[in-house]
Motif scaffolding. Structure first.
Motif, PDB file in Angstrom:
ATOM      1  N   LYS A 476       1.038  -1.316  -0.096  1.00 32.78           N
ATOM      2  CA  LYS A 476      -0.052  -0.142  -0.102  1.00 32.78           C
ATOM      3  C   LYS A 476       0.778   1.377  -0.143  1.00 32.78           C
ATOM      4  O   LYS A 476       0.527   2.146   0.669  1.00 32.78           O
ATOM      5  N   HIS A 477       1.846   1.156  -0.830  1.00 33.14           N
ATOM      6  CA  HIS A 477       2.690   2.602  -1.010  1.00 33.14           C
ATOM      7  C   HIS A 477       3.281   2.337  -2.413  1.00 33.14           C
ATOM      8  O   HIS A 477       3.017   1.443  -3.041  1.00 33.14           O
ATOM      9  N   GLY A 478       3.498   3.568  -3.039  1.00 31.42           N
ATOM     10  CA  GLY A 478       4.446   3.791  -4.214  1.00 31.42           C
ATOM     11  C   GLY A 478       5.695   2.885  -4.015  1.00 31.42           C
ATOM     12  O   GLY A 478       6.281   2.808  -2.921  1.00 31.42           O
ATOM     13  N   MET A 479       6.022   2.196  -4.920  1.00 31.15           N
ATOM     14  CA  MET A 479       7.613   1.445  -5.012  1.00 31.15           C
ATOM     15  C   MET A 479       8.645   2.348  -4.514  1.00 31.15           C
ATOM     16  O   MET A 479       9.219   1.774  -3.590  1.00 31.15           O
ATOM     17  N   PHE A 480       8.686   3.415  -4.939  1.00 28.54           N
ATOM     18  CA  PHE A 480       9.920   4.303  -4.696  1.00 28.54           C
ATOM     19  C   PHE A 480       9.808   4.617  -2.963  1.00 28.54           C
ATOM     20  O   PHE A 480      10.514   4.444  -2.431  1.00 28.54           O
ATOM     21  N   THR A 481       8.549   5.073  -2.644  1.00 28.24           N
ATOM     22  CA  THR A 481       8.565   5.639  -1.355  1.00 28.24           C
ATOM     23  C   THR A 481       8.657   4.392  -0.305  1.00 28.24           C
ATOM     24  O   THR A 481       9.214   4.615   0.696  1.00 28.24           O
ATOM     25  N   TYR A 482       8.168   3.256  -0.794  1.00 22.61           N
ATOM     26  CA  TYR A 482       8.352   2.200   0.181  1.00 22.61           C
ATOM     27  C   TYR A 482       9.630   1.656   0.319  1.00 22.61           C
ATOM     28  O   TYR A 482       9.977   1.726   1.688  1.00 22.61           O
ATOM     29  N   TYR A 483      10.688   1.803  -0.674  1.00 21.51           N
ATOM     30  CA  TYR A 483      12.001   1.586  -0.306  1.00 21.51           C
ATOM     31  C   TYR A 483      12.736   2.628   0.270  1.00 21.51           C
ATOM     32  O   TYR A 483      13.876   2.695   1.206  1.00 21.51           O
ATOM     33  N   LEU A 484      12.242   3.777   0.130  1.00 21.54           N
ATOM     34  CA  LEU A 484      12.783   5.165   0.635  1.00 21.54           C
ATOM     35  C   LEU A 484      12.802   5.004   2.425  1.00 21.54           C
ATOM     36  O   LEU A 484      13.449   5.143   3.152  1.00 21.54           O
ATOM     37  N   LEU A 485      11.570   4.371   2.761  1.00 22.81           N
ATOM     38  CA  LEU A 485      11.097   4.158   3.996  1.00 22.81           C
ATOM     39  C   LEU A 485      11.726   3.235   4.645  1.00 22.81           C
ATOM     40  O   LEU A 485      12.162   3.346   5.829  1.00 22.81           O
ATOM     41  N   THR A 496      23.709   7.599   4.564  1.00 30.15           N
ATOM     42  CA  THR A 496      24.125   8.655   3.730  1.00 30.15           C
ATOM     43  C   THR A 496      23.333   8.637   2.611  1.00 30.15           C
ATOM     44  O   THR A 496      22.620   7.770   2.091  1.00 30.15           O
ATOM     45  N   LEU A 497      23.226   9.821   2.040  1.00 25.40           N
ATOM     46  CA  LEU A 497      22.300  10.050   0.713  1.00 25.40           C
ATOM     47  C   LEU A 497      22.856   9.181  -0.264  1.00 25.40           C
ATOM     48  O   LEU A 497      22.443   8.701  -1.354  1.00 25.40           O
ATOM     49  N   GLY A 498      24.365   9.020  -0.503  1.00 29.50           N
ATOM     50  CA  GLY A 498      24.678   8.042  -1.352  1.00 29.50           C
ATOM     51  C   GLY A 498      24.380   6.528  -1.036  1.00 29.50           C
ATOM     52  O   GLY A 498      24.095   5.725  -2.065  1.00 29.50           O
ATOM     53  N   GLU A 499      24.350   6.224   0.092  1.00 28.91           N
ATOM     54  CA  GLU A 499      23.975   4.692   0.317  1.00 28.91           C
ATOM     55  C   GLU A 499      22.405   4.808  -0.051  1.00 28.91           C
ATOM     56  O   GLU A 499      22.009   3.659  -0.485  1.00 28.91           O
ATOM     57  N   LEU A 504      17.916   2.838  -3.169  1.00 25.28           N
ATOM     58  CA  LEU A 504      16.843   2.903  -3.964  1.00 25.28           C
ATOM     59  C   LEU A 504      16.955   2.465  -5.553  1.00 25.28           C
ATOM     60  O   LEU A 504      15.942   1.862  -6.156  1.00 25.28           O
ATOM     61  N   THR A 505      18.008   2.848  -6.255  1.00 19.54           N
ATOM     62  CA  THR A 505      18.281   2.359  -7.663  1.00 19.54           C
ATOM     63  C   THR A 505      18.424   0.703  -7.745  1.00 19.54           C
ATOM     64  O   THR A 505      17.460   0.425  -8.571  1.00 19.54           O
ATOM     65  N   THR A 506      18.954   0.049  -6.790  1.00 20.57           N
ATOM     66  CA  THR A 506      19.044  -1.419  -7.103  1.00 20.57           C
ATOM     67  C   THR A 506      17.738  -2.028  -6.442  1.00 20.57           C
ATOM     68  O   THR A 506      17.125  -2.927  -7.365  1.00 20.57           O
ATOM     69  N   GLU A 507      16.986  -1.852  -5.527  1.00 24.58           N
ATOM     70  CA  GLU A 507      15.795  -2.252  -4.831  1.00 24.58           C
ATOM     71  C   GLU A 507      14.587  -2.021  -5.836  1.00 24.58           C
ATOM     72  O   GLU A 507      13.908  -2.733  -6.110  1.00 24.58           O
ATOM     73  N   VAL A 508      14.482  -0.886  -6.121  1.00 23.97           N
ATOM     74  CA  VAL A 508      13.294  -0.223  -6.841  1.00 23.97           C
ATOM     75  C   VAL A 508      13.206  -0.995  -8.267  1.00 23.97           C
ATOM     76  O   VAL A 508      12.362  -1.456  -8.788  1.00 23.97           O
ATOM     77  N   GLN A 520      11.740   0.000 -13.400  1.00 18.50           N
ATOM     78  CA  GLN A 520      11.532   1.506 -12.964  1.00 18.50           C
ATOM     79  C   GLN A 520      12.721   1.722 -12.323  1.00 18.50           C
ATOM     80  O   GLN A 520      13.146   1.257 -11.515  1.00 18.50           O
ATOM     81  N   THR A 521      13.511   2.816 -12.796  1.00 18.03           N
ATOM     82  CA  THR A 521      14.769   3.054 -12.139  1.00 18.03           C
ATOM     83  C   THR A 521      14.940   4.517 -11.669  1.00 18.03           C
ATOM     84  O   THR A 521      14.879   5.601 -12.459  1.00 18.03           O
ATOM     85  N   PRO A 522      14.971   4.538 -10.366  1.00 17.73           N
ATOM     86  CA  PRO A 522      15.110   5.723  -9.849  1.00 17.73           C
ATOM     87  C   PRO A 522      16.341   6.555 -10.215  1.00 17.73           C
ATOM     88  O   PRO A 522      17.441   5.994 -10.583  1.00 17.73           O
ATOM     89  N   THR A 523      16.310   7.843 -10.178  1.00 18.41           N
ATOM     90  CA  THR A 523      17.413   8.641 -10.629  1.00 18.41           C
ATOM     91  C   THR A 523      17.909   9.681  -9.498  1.00 18.41           C
ATOM     92  O   THR A 523      16.947  10.224  -8.692  1.00 18.41           O
ATOM     93  N   ILE A 524      18.983  10.058  -9.233  1.00 11.21           N
ATOM     94  CA  ILE A 524      19.660  10.802  -8.246  1.00 11.21           C
ATOM     95  C   ILE A 524      20.265  11.923  -8.811  1.00 11.21           C
ATOM     96  O   ILE A 524      21.134  11.737  -9.861  1.00 11.21           O
ATOM     97  N   LEU A 525      19.990  13.399  -8.807  1.00 11.64           N
ATOM     98  CA  LEU A 525      20.511  14.412  -9.630  1.00 11.64           C
ATOM     99  C   LEU A 525      20.807  15.317  -8.587  1.00 11.64           C
ATOM    100  O   LEU A 525      19.950  16.386  -8.149  1.00 11.64           O
ATOM    101  N   PRO A 526      22.089  15.430  -8.121  1.00 12.11           N
ATOM    102  CA  PRO A 526      22.552  16.609  -7.289  1.00 12.11           C
ATOM    103  C   PRO A 526      23.069  17.726  -8.549  1.00 12.11           C
ATOM    104  O   PRO A 526      23.494  17.678  -9.587  1.00 12.11           O
ATOM    105  N   SER A 527      23.032  18.884  -7.805  1.00 12.60           N
ATOM    106  CA  SER A 527      23.404  20.332  -8.613  1.00 12.60           C
ATOM    107  C   SER A 527      24.770  20.019  -8.609  1.00 12.60           C
ATOM    108  O   SER A 527      25.518  19.616  -7.753  1.00 12.60           O
TER     109      SER A 527
END
Length: 540
Positions: A476-485, A496-499, A504-508, A520-527
């Motif tokens: 009962k979650h979004g796939m991305f949010t579940y693994y974030l939580l 860490t944000l790197g971990e 997220l990338t691997t598990e989602v 579905q591939t999460p993406t991390i975009l640092p400035s």
């Protein structure tokens, strides 16, 4: 909250300090202090008037009181507090020189002092208690809760035990459903904070007692008689009498549990519990870790857009946002009044939330941090391929009714923030969470241009390009949010944000293929400004 005890402590302090106005009948106890401040006091300096009162012989009560009154009229916080106690308690040392009718006046004076930013936590606590239990004309639970919250947010408090007592009272509001909705998890959170903050004091006993009861009854946490005994013993040692019968009950339950364990046979090899495998599905809505520290520099906007006026619903988006809020508050330690939570937000509410962040960061003078979370629809501009967040009152085919990601990034990048972390559980291809297309889309997923974060920003998105951000229906979650939580749960918020990004990338990606047979591939975009540092940072 034993107000009589608080008054007694004040009285002991007051008897050591004395006051003045016309002529002292006795030499000051502290002649040097009196000589230092008397000229300034006569010229109307409030602090000097209070110090003169403090220097006097304890027999010079009337003379001392006249100086206290003068200082209080000018808003000296301790003097105002003494006037309130004198008018509220007939046994107060100064009560003979005032009357009960003055109480309302001095309470309002105290309110004014607090609003002007000159209040002490002792004054705030007394005001809060009067709002909560005082005479009918002053009783106001909303004001009481607001004042208790001011205490727990007070920078560098002079007495951490008063903060602990206020935290216990905030917990009581949640437990009883006074002014706010009943929320046992929130009550437990505040009791736990107060219990951790308190030292050796009757004030500290209050949250320790309430926390012990939570563990005894399993309210807001798992039932645990060992922890119940631990906290109830602390409360009892601090002189909190109400804890004594509960401690006896908890010890009895603890002994029964120990005996039952001793009587159990050792399990056979076949009956040993199977440990969960790495990557096993866990319920992230339960056993949310609790932080013992408070993060007063972080502000969060959390949006869960599920019920749309003109588009299909986004399954679990509200629930995603609510549980993420619990983790931000309970696990990361962000105070509730630093969180702007919005379910089903329209365009104006989203704009308002961004303005609120601007004001918050300006108040933090460059030390503030931002967390922004969004679960809901995203849409593409089919012409220029730009990405947009879709408010619940927006129309999928009309980008003018939506909020451009580029605008969001730009507005947040110029704020005087130490860091901005954004989580977007949305896709911007025109697809719904279930994988089919939104009614307003043309039926073909559009690959939007990648909006580039700027400033001190790190953006976590649920999916790439033309991919879909799927739900995890069994949880009962979004796939991305579940693994974030889940990562926050497993690491108690210390990843860490790197971990977090790698996880997220691997598990989602893995689970999405198992559940949906699609990637579905999460993406991390640092400035650019965070390229070299973001991986080592944490949310906590």
């Amino acid at each position: 909250m034993k107000r009589r005890l608080y008054i007694l402590i004040l009285l002991l302090t007051i008897t050591l300090m004395t006051v003045c106005a016309q002529e002292s009948k006795y030499p000051p106890v502290n002649q040097a202090l009196y000589d230092k401040y008397i000229d300034a006091a006569k010229k109307g300096d409030a602090e000097a008037q209070y110090q003169v009162a403090s220097s006097l012989d304890s027999r010079d009560v009337e003379y001392a009181f006249s100086w206290i009154r003068k200082a209080a009229e000018q808003g000296h916080p301790t003097a105002v507090l003494l006037m309130i106690t004198a008018t509220d308690n007939t046994k107060d040392i100064f009560a003979q020189f005032t009357n009960k009718e003055e109480l309302v006046y001095w309470v309002h004076k105290g309110e004014q002092v607090v609003e002007e930013g000159r209040g002490t936590i002792k004054l705030m606590l007394f005001l809060a208690n009067i709002y909560y239990t005082g005479i009918s004309s002053l009783r106001d639970n909303k004001k009481a809760l607001a004042m208790y919250r001011k205490i727990v947010e007070f920078p560098q408090p002079e007495d951490i035990n008063i903060v602990a007592a206020a935290e216990a009272m905030v917990g009581l509001f949640y437990q009883t459903g006074t002014v706010v909705e009943i929320d046992e998890k929130q009550a437990f959170y505040w009791y736990n904070r107060g219990a951790q903050h308190g030292t050796k004091s009757a004030y500290a006993g209050s949250p320790q007692y309430m926390l012990g009861r939570c563990y005894y009854n399993g309210e807001g946490t798992q039932q645990d008689f060992d922890k119940a005994v631990y906290w109830l013993e602390k409360a009892t040692s601090n002189g909190f009498k109400l804890a004594e019968p509960w401690l006896k009950k908890a010890k009895k339950k603890q002994q029964e549990g120990t005996l039952a364990k001793q009587q159990q046979k050792m399990p056979t090899e076949e009956s040993l519990p199977v440990m969960p495998k790495k990557g096993a599905v866990l319920n992230v809505d339960e056993n949310i870790p609790h932080s013992n520290t408070l993060d007063t520099y972080t502000y969060a906007v959390i949006i869960g857009n599920e019920q749309y006026e003109s588009e299909a619903a986004v399954p679990f988006a509200e629930h995603d946002a609510k549980i993420f809020k619990d983790y931000v508050q309970l696990t990361l330690g962000v105070p509730e009044n630093h969180i702007r939570f919005m379910a089903n937000a329209g365009l104006n509410k989203i704009r308002s939330a961004v303005r609120w962040l601007k004001e918050a960061m300006e108040a933090q003078s460059g030390k503030g941090r931002i967390i922004l979370y969004y679960a809901g629809h995203g849409i593409p501009d089919e012409g220029n391929k730009e990405a947009y967040l879709l408010p619940v009152d927006g129309i999928g085919s009309d980008v003018e009714s939506a909020y451009p990601l580029t605008r969001l990034y730009k507005e947040l990048s110029v704020l005087p923030a130490e860091r901005v972390t954004i989580f977007l559980d949305a896709c911007f291809s025109g697809a719904k969470r279930e994988g089919d297309m939104m009614a307003s889309a043309r039926g073909v997923a559009i690959k939007v241009k990648e909006s580039t974060p700027v400033g001190k920003m790190i953006v976590f998105t649920a999916a790439q390009g033309d991919e879909t951000a799927y739900p995890f229906k069994s949880q009962k979650h979004g796939m991305f949010t579940y693994y974030l939580l889940k990562k926050l749960q497993e690491t108690q918020g210390h990843a860490t944000l790197g971990e977090l990004g790698d996880y997220l990338t691997t598990e989602v990606k893995r689970q999405s293929f198992v559940e949906n047979n699609k990637v579905q591939t999460p993406t991390i975009l640092p400035s650019a400004g965070m390229q070299n540092t973001w991986r080592g940072l944490t949310l906590k």
